[in-house]
Write an enzyme that holds these catalytic residues in place. Structure first.
Site, PDB file in Angstrom:
ATOM      1  N   ARG A 185      48.015  51.757  28.693  1.00  0.00           N
ATOM      2  CA  ARG A 185      46.838  50.874  28.769  1.00  0.00           C
ATOM      3  C   ARG A 185      45.565  51.652  28.447  1.00  0.00           C
ATOM      4  O   ARG A 185      44.645  51.114  27.817  1.00  0.00           O
ATOM      5  CB  ARG A 185      46.748  50.243  30.162  1.00  0.00           C
ATOM      6  CG  ARG A 185      47.829  49.212  30.389  1.00  0.00           C
ATOM      7  CD  ARG A 185      48.043  48.908  31.850  1.00  0.00           C
ATOM      8  NE  ARG A 185      46.878  48.285  32.451  1.00  0.00           N
ATOM      9  CZ  ARG A 185      46.678  48.218  33.773  1.00  0.00           C
ATOM     10  NH1 ARG A 185      47.554  48.734  34.614  1.00  0.00           N
ATOM     11  NH2 ARG A 185      45.605  47.637  34.240  1.00  0.00           N
ATOM     12  N   ARG A 222      51.868  44.786  40.936  1.00  0.00           N
ATOM     13  CA  ARG A 222      51.695  44.551  39.497  1.00  0.00           C
ATOM     14  C   ARG A 222      52.610  45.452  38.684  1.00  0.00           C
ATOM     15  O   ARG A 222      52.601  46.680  38.852  1.00  0.00           O
ATOM     16  CB  ARG A 222      50.222  44.784  39.101  1.00  0.00           C
ATOM     17  CG  ARG A 222      49.358  43.593  39.408  1.00  0.00           C
ATOM     18  CD  ARG A 222      47.913  43.832  39.115  1.00  0.00           C
ATOM     19  NE  ARG A 222      47.627  44.268  37.759  1.00  0.00           N
ATOM     20  CZ  ARG A 222      46.407  44.336  37.250  1.00  0.00           C
ATOM     21  NH1 ARG A 222      45.363  43.956  37.994  1.00  0.00           N
ATOM     22  NH2 ARG A 222      46.211  44.754  36.027  1.00  0.00           N
ATOM     23  N   ARG A 278      46.550  51.477  43.456  1.00  0.00           N
ATOM     24  CA  ARG A 278      46.577  50.019  43.502  1.00  0.00           C
ATOM     25  C   ARG A 278      48.021  49.523  43.390  1.00  0.00           C
ATOM     26  O   ARG A 278      48.412  48.568  44.042  1.00  0.00           O
ATOM     27  CB  ARG A 278      45.722  49.437  42.372  1.00  0.00           C
ATOM     28  CG  ARG A 278      45.579  47.919  42.474  1.00  0.00           C
ATOM     29  CD  ARG A 278      44.638  47.337  41.442  1.00  0.00           C
ATOM     30  NE  ARG A 278      45.198  47.414  40.093  1.00  0.00           N
ATOM     31  CZ  ARG A 278      44.571  47.025  38.998  1.00  0.00           C
ATOM     32  NH1 ARG A 278      43.333  46.554  39.074  1.00  0.00           N
ATOM     33  NH2 ARG A 278      45.133  47.123  37.817  1.00  0.00           N
ATOM     34  N   ARG A 295      37.831  42.125  25.022  1.00  0.00           N
ATOM     35  CA  ARG A 295      38.496  43.419  24.996  1.00  0.00           C
ATOM     36  C   ARG A 295      38.699  43.913  23.566  1.00  0.00           C
ATOM     37  O   ARG A 295      39.257  45.003  23.366  1.00  0.00           O
ATOM     38  CB  ARG A 295      39.858  43.310  25.675  1.00  0.00           C
ATOM     39  CG  ARG A 295      39.848  43.722  27.154  1.00  0.00           C
ATOM     40  CD  ARG A 295      41.251  43.501  27.719  1.00  0.00           C
ATOM     41  NE  ARG A 295      41.577  44.343  28.828  1.00  0.00           N
ATOM     42  CZ  ARG A 295      41.457  43.978  30.112  1.00  0.00           C
ATOM     43  NH1 ARG A 295      40.968  42.809  30.424  1.00  0.00           N
ATOM     44  NH2 ARG A 295      41.829  44.797  31.073  1.00  0.00           N
ATOM     45  N   LYS A 346      36.133  46.570  37.434  1.00  0.00           N
ATOM     46  CA  LYS A 346      35.544  45.314  36.956  1.00  0.00           C
ATOM     47  C   LYS A 346      35.772  44.186  37.965  1.00  0.00           C
ATOM     48  O   LYS A 346      34.846  43.465  38.320  1.00  0.00           O
ATOM     49  CB  LYS A 346      36.157  44.909  35.602  1.00  0.00           C
ATOM     50  CG  LYS A 346      35.963  45.937  34.494  1.00  0.00           C
ATOM     51  CD  LYS A 346      36.548  45.474  33.162  1.00  0.00           C
ATOM     52  CE  LYS A 346      38.040  45.310  33.143  1.00  0.00           C
ATOM     53  NZ  LYS A 346      38.823  46.551  33.264  1.00  0.00           N
TER      54      LYS A 346
HETATM   55  P1  B4P Z   1      39.854  46.903  39.776  1.00  0.00           P
HETATM   56  O1  B4P Z   1      38.515  46.355  40.140  1.00  0.00           O
HETATM   57  O2  B4P Z   1      41.065  46.119  40.223  1.00  0.00           O
HETATM   58  O3  B4P Z   1      40.009  47.201  38.222  1.00  0.00           O
HETATM   59  P2  B4P Z   1      39.863  46.343  36.880  1.00  0.00           P
HETATM   60  O4  B4P Z   1      38.931  47.120  36.025  1.00  0.00           O
HETATM   61  O5  B4P Z   1      39.496  44.925  37.190  1.00  0.00           O
HETATM   62  O6  B4P Z   1      41.407  46.327  36.377  1.00  0.00           O
HETATM   63  P3  B4P Z   1      42.268  45.966  35.069  1.00  0.00           P
HETATM   64  O7  B4P Z   1      41.511  46.274  33.831  1.00  0.00           O
HETATM   65  O8  B4P Z   1      43.572  46.644  35.310  1.00  0.00           O
HETATM   66  O9  B4P Z   1      42.689  44.461  35.095  1.00  0.00           O
HETATM   67  P4  B4P Z   1      42.786  43.135  34.234  1.00  0.00           P
HETATM   68  O10 B4P Z   1      43.330  42.213  35.248  1.00  0.00           O
HETATM   69  O11 B4P Z   1      41.486  42.795  33.589  1.00  0.00           O
HETATM   70  O12 B4P Z   1      39.917  48.375  40.377  1.00  0.00           O
HETATM   71  C1  B4P Z   1      41.091  49.160  40.272  1.00  0.00           C
HETATM   72  C2  B4P Z   1      41.340  49.903  41.579  1.00  0.00           C
HETATM   73  O13 B4P Z   1      40.276  50.824  41.821  1.00  0.00           O
HETATM   74  C3  B4P Z   1      41.395  48.981  42.791  1.00  0.00           C
HETATM   75  O14 B4P Z   1      42.463  49.389  43.609  1.00  0.00           O
HETATM   76  C4  B4P Z   1      40.051  49.193  43.486  1.00  0.00           C
HETATM   77  O15 B4P Z   1      40.146  49.047  44.903  1.00  0.00           O
HETATM   78  C5  B4P Z   1      39.721  50.638  43.105  1.00  0.00           C
HETATM   79  N1  B4P Z   1      38.273  50.877  43.000  1.00  0.00           N
HETATM   80  C6  B4P Z   1      37.368  50.050  42.411  1.00  0.00           C
HETATM   81  N2  B4P Z   1      36.126  50.604  42.480  1.00  0.00           N
HETATM   82  C7  B4P Z   1      36.278  51.826  43.115  1.00  0.00           C
HETATM   83  C8  B4P Z   1      35.360  52.879  43.493  1.00  0.00           C
HETATM   84  N3  B4P Z   1      34.057  52.807  43.227  1.00  0.00           N
HETATM   85  N4  B4P Z   1      35.867  53.976  44.095  1.00  0.00           N
HETATM   86  C9  B4P Z   1      37.208  54.068  44.372  1.00  0.00           C
HETATM   87  N5  B4P Z   1      38.118  53.105  44.061  1.00  0.00           N
HETATM   88  C10 B4P Z   1      37.651  51.995  43.440  1.00  0.00           C
HETATM   89  O16 B4P Z   1      43.860  43.301  33.016  1.00  0.00           O
HETATM   90  C11 B4P Z   1      45.282  43.325  33.147  1.00  0.00           C
HETATM   91  C12 B4P Z   1      46.006  43.093  31.801  1.00  0.00           C
HETATM   92  O17 B4P Z   1      45.809  41.710  31.351  1.00  0.00           O
HETATM   93  C13 B4P Z   1      45.555  43.915  30.592  1.00  0.00           C
HETATM   94  O18 B4P Z   1      46.186  45.203  30.551  1.00  0.00           O
HETATM   95  C14 B4P Z   1      46.016  43.013  29.385  1.00  0.00           C
HETATM   96  O19 B4P Z   1      47.382  43.144  29.116  1.00  0.00           O
HETATM   97  C15 B4P Z   1      45.772  41.613  29.901  1.00  0.00           C
HETATM   98  N6  B4P Z   1      44.445  41.089  29.497  1.00  0.00           N
HETATM   99  C16 B4P Z   1      43.420  40.784  30.346  1.00  0.00           C
HETATM  100  N7  B4P Z   1      42.329  40.347  29.654  1.00  0.00           N
HETATM  101  C17 B4P Z   1      42.688  40.400  28.322  1.00  0.00           C
HETATM  102  C18 B4P Z   1      41.978  40.130  27.113  1.00  0.00           C
HETATM  103  N8  B4P Z   1      40.699  39.717  27.116  1.00  0.00           N
HETATM  104  N9  B4P Z   1      42.637  40.305  25.928  1.00  0.00           N
HETATM  105  C19 B4P Z   1      43.904  40.700  25.900  1.00  0.00           C
HETATM  106  N10 B4P Z   1      44.629  40.995  27.011  1.00  0.00           N
HETATM  107  C20 B4P Z   1      44.038  40.858  28.220  1.00  0.00           C
END
Ligand code: B4P
Length: 189
Positions: A145, A134, A128, A89, A14
């Site tokens: 998670r 993190r 990551r 979420r 995302k």
């Molecule tokens: P990212 O792009 O970093 O993944 P993400 O989906 O954004 O991550 P996440 O869900 O953990 O984070 P958030 O901060 O929202 O990609 C992950 C990895 O994959 C990276 O290393 C990237 O380089 C690699 N990658 C990406 N695309 C690729 C591809 N095509 N091929 C290969 N590799 C690839 O959430 C963190 C925490 O915050 C949650 O657990 C929760 O506790 C809290 N939180 C956030 N929003 C909330 C909400 N609305 N309600 C309640 N809690 C919330």
């Protein structure tokens, strides 16, 4: 003005895809994960509360998240579009987003869902974790998670399907291929 929800499991890309969409369209980006991590870094009261939940792989309570989201959205000012990354979420968060946008005379334009198999998600997040610093990117918390995602977040896909807004996209392959599919949906909406 476009309001785009980018949706998927932890590690589905995302944040990665949001950055590419911001670069292409000039949209503003709300990552609730980034907002919370900034609060933790600044050691605010909110950050102290959030840290306990995040480090444990849990979601921050809806009442808190909904207020944070509204304040962050209102601070953005005028723009072409907004990407909501990591929000909603839960179903109460989706309902709150719908109501908040309606009060401001707008609505969600599309929901983009990144589908990635669990084994790839775990591998990506462990990788990551080697550089992100993190506390939630370790195998035990990643598995928690993913369970929280399946129990509380995945049902939202059906919710957006009923709203006629869901676009599911294969979230693995090259970043460019995935991005091209997301852009095709955005350009059509
Ligand atoms: P990212 O792009 O970093 O993944 P993400 O989906 O954004 O991550 P996440 O869900 O953990 O984070 P958030 O901060 O929202 O990609 C992950 C990895 O994959 C990276 O290393 C990237 O380089 C690699 N990658 C990406 N695309 C690729 C591809 N095509 N091929 C290969 N590799 C690839 O959430 C963190 C925490 O915050 C949650 O657990 C929760 O506790 C809290 N939180 C956030 N929003 C909330 C909400 N609305 N309600 C309640 N809690 C919330």
């Amino acid at each position: 003005m476009k309001n785009i929800v980018i949706f998927g499991a932890p590690g589905s890309g995302k944040g990665t895809q949001s950055d590419l969409l911001v670069a292409k369209y000039g949209f503003k980006h709300i990552s609730t994960g980034d907002v919370l991590r900034a609060e933790i870094k600044n050691e605010t009261e909110l950050g102290k509360t959030a840290k306990g939940f995040i480090d444990n792989g849990q979601l921050i309570p809806d009442s808190l998240m909904i207020d944070i989201l509204a304040a962050t959205y209102d601070a953005l000012g005028a723009c072409e579009g907004v990407i909501f990354d990591g929000f909603p979420r839960t179903i109460p968060q989706a309902e709150a987003l719908k109501a908040m946008l309606a009060e401001r005379g707008t609505a969600v334009s599309t929901m983009l869902e990144l589908d990635v198999p669990d084994d790839m998600l775990i591998e990506r997040l462990i990788n990551r974790g080697k550089t992100s610093g993190r506390a939630d990117d370790n195998e035990e918390t990643i598995k928690k998670r993913l369970k929280v995602y399946k129990d509380q977040t995945a049902p939202l896909a059906e919710w957006y399907e009923k709203e006629g807004l869901r676009h599911a996209i294969q979230g693995f392959g090259s970043l460019e291929e995935i991005n091209a599919k997301l852009c095709a949906v955005i350009d059509a909406c």
